[in-house]
Enzyme design. Structure first.
Site, PDB file in Angstrom:
ATOM      1  N   LYS A   1       0.847  -1.206   0.000  1.00  0.00           N
ATOM      2  CA  LYS A   1       0.000   0.000   0.000  1.00  0.00           C
ATOM      3  C   LYS A   1       0.879   1.250   0.000  1.00  0.00           C
ATOM      4  CE  LYS A   1      -0.265  -0.286   5.044  1.00  0.00           C
ATOM      5  NZ  LYS A   1      -1.102  -0.690   6.195  1.00  0.00           N
TER       6      LYS A   1
ATOM      7  N   TYR B   1      14.213  31.368   4.659  1.00  0.00           N
ATOM      8  CA  TYR B   1      13.069  32.081   5.238  1.00  0.00           C
ATOM      9  C   TYR B   1      13.207  32.206   6.752  1.00  0.00           C
ATOM     10  CZ  TYR B   1      10.503  31.257   0.857  1.00  0.00           C
ATOM     11  OH  TYR B   1      10.089  31.231  -0.440  1.00  0.00           O
TER      12      TYR B   1
HETATM   13  C1  LIG Z   1      -0.244  -1.649   6.868  1.00  0.00           C
HETATM   14  C2  LIG Z   1      -0.783  -2.932   7.359  1.00  0.00           C
HETATM   15  C3  LIG Z   1       0.049  -4.037   7.555  1.00  0.00           C
HETATM   16  C4  LIG Z   1       1.564  -3.968   7.456  1.00  0.00           C
HETATM   17  O1  LIG Z   1       2.097  -3.497   8.678  1.00  0.00           O
HETATM   18  P1  LIG Z   1       3.684  -3.419   8.930  1.00  0.00           P
HETATM   19  O2  LIG Z   1       3.790  -2.975  10.334  1.00  0.00           O
HETATM   20  O3  LIG Z   1       4.188  -2.400   7.959  1.00  0.00           O
HETATM   21  O4  LIG Z   1       4.236  -4.761   8.678  1.00  0.00           O
HETATM   22  C5  LIG Z   1      -0.542  -5.246   7.883  1.00  0.00           C
HETATM   23  N1  LIG Z   1      -1.889  -5.343   8.032  1.00  0.00           N
HETATM   24  C6  LIG Z   1      -2.713  -4.283   7.881  1.00  0.00           C
HETATM   25  C7  LIG Z   1      -4.173  -4.446   8.088  1.00  0.00           C
HETATM   26  C8  LIG Z   1      -2.189  -3.039   7.565  1.00  0.00           C
HETATM   27  O5  LIG Z   1      -3.020  -1.992   7.443  1.00  0.00           O
END
Ligand SMILES: *Cc1c(COP(=O)(O)O)cnc(C)c1O
Length: 389
Positions: A39, A276
């Site tokens: 993701k 800035y």
């Molecule tokens: C993002 C996510 C993961 C992965 O988590 P990590 O800590 O990056 O391994 C796993 N399960 C769900 C439901 C997530 O949203």
């Protein structure tokens, strides 16, 4: 040397590191399967190249947060199963099904929308039912879960492939946090025990659960941060979760390097206050380098107040003033031999020095996840390793 063609600021992603991390994680959790969580553009690393590398290196599944991310993988010809991690809006169900993605459902309305979409598409939709065992973000309650799963099983247009939950504090090691993870797993086991049929894939663990909680591995683990070479938390890395866990995450290799090239160099007098707000006076007459990357690219403006350096000529150099939208300024010190075109490393190694996303996270009071995902779409991703495709 790999770098972007049109802009002297880029993120180099080492796919060999991703491949090695995937293989290490897959071996550690076997016989459980590995689902590579890609993701948010693979936590900023580039979804399609990372997904392809993960599948070739031992991951069986991919997971994304939203439908569009799943469709992007399909557009790149990636055929592996892709789980969408939340129930989608009813209007999106048909796009999901036609994209050949696997749905998460948490409600009766979600089941109905998905079944209707599958019938319209003339196919069966693959579903995983999500149970909320304590994270309280997404999922059916443990009481609702068994009837919901049975209802999904009874729906001919659906194929129930999995039941899953998500752990809230698997990366934490206090007694209270460990007790909470155990409680979540107990609640999950109870739901599963009440099912008429056990679906093929039970899953609960993120990276922290996968590496530190063998009982959370079930049939599959969903790893994100570990693929990219980082520990989920300091407690997982520092030995609080066990020496074996620390040594395992220590063997993972960060895959992303954030780089740029010096675009201008000027020599300024002591007391001059670049950028800035004129926030910092140069302590002595010295060389200030301009680097064409800024907060619009995910280099936080706060990095200046956080005292985070960058690497130039193999040395740590402080920012000379606040980060601006498109550029930042570096105090290279008196007599520094820095020229236009010199390489600057913001995250990664240069010579014997290294600045990690973990260091940024600690200085900024956040987590590596936010640092990595924050690197913006304007920064070209350049993939190296694995004979780059
Ligand atoms: C993002 C996510 C993961 C992965 O988590 P990590 O800590 O990056 O391994 C796993 N399960 C769900 C439901 C997530 O949203």
């Amino acid at each position: 040397m790999v770098e972007a063609r049109t802009r002297p600021a880029w993120a180099e992603v080492d796919l060999d590191a991703v491949a090695q991390n995937v293989a290490l994680l897959a071996r550690r959790v076997a016989p459980a399967a590995l689902c590579a969580v890609v993701k948010a553009d693979a936590y900023g690393h580039g979804a399609a190249p990372v997904a392809r590398t993960a599948i070739e290196s031992g991951a069986a599944w991919l997971a994304v947060a939203v439908v569009d991310e799943g469709l992007e993988l399909r557009e790149h010809g990636i055929a592996a199963p892709v789980l969408v991690l939340s129930e989608v809006m009813p209007d999106a169900a048909e796009v999901l099904v036609r994209g050949g993605l696997t749905a998460t459902v948490t409600t009766r309305a979600g089941i109905d929308a998905l079944a209707a979409a599958a019938r319209r598409a003339g196919t069966r939709a693959h579903v995983h039912v999500k149970v909320d065992t304590g994270m309280h973000r997404v999922g059916a309650t443990p009481e609702e879960a068994a009837p919901l799963i049975d209802a999904a099983e009874a729906e001919p247009a659906l194929r129930v492939e999995g039941v899953w939950t998500h752990l809230a504090v698997a990366d934490a090691t206090t007694e209270e946090d460990r007790a909470f993870t155990s409680l979540q797993l107990e609640r999950f086991d109870k739901v599963v025990a009440a099912l008429r049929a056990r679906p093929p894939l039970l899953h609960a663990a993120n990276t922290a659960g996968a590496v530190a909680w063998p009982a959370a591995r079930y049939d599959m683990v969903r790893c994100g941060i570990g693929l990219y070479g980082y520990a989920p938390s300091r407690a997982i890395a520092d030995g609080s979760a066990g020496a074996d866990v620390a040594s395992f995450v220590g063997s993972l290799r960060p895959a992303l390097t954030l780089k740029a090239r010096v675009s201008e160099v000027r020599e300024l007098d002591a007391g001059e206050r670049p950028s800035y707000g004129r926030r910092r006076a140069l302590p002595e007459r010295g060389v200030v380098a301009t680097v064409p990357i800024g907060y619009a690219d995910g280099v936080p403006r706060r990095l200046f107040d956080a005292g985070c350096p960058v690497l130039i000529s193999g040395r740590r150099r402080p920012l000379a003033g606040v980060v601006t939208m498109d550029q930042l300024l570096v105090d290279c010190g008196p007599g520094a031999r820095v020229a236009r075109g010199d390489e600057v490393v913001l995250i990664g190694r240069q010579g014997t020095e290294e600045i990690t996303a973990q260091e940024w996270a600690e200085r900024l009071g956040t987590i590596t996840y936010e640092v990595l995902c924050g690197i913006g779409p304007r920064v070209p991703r350049v993939h190296a390793g694995r004979g780059v495709r």
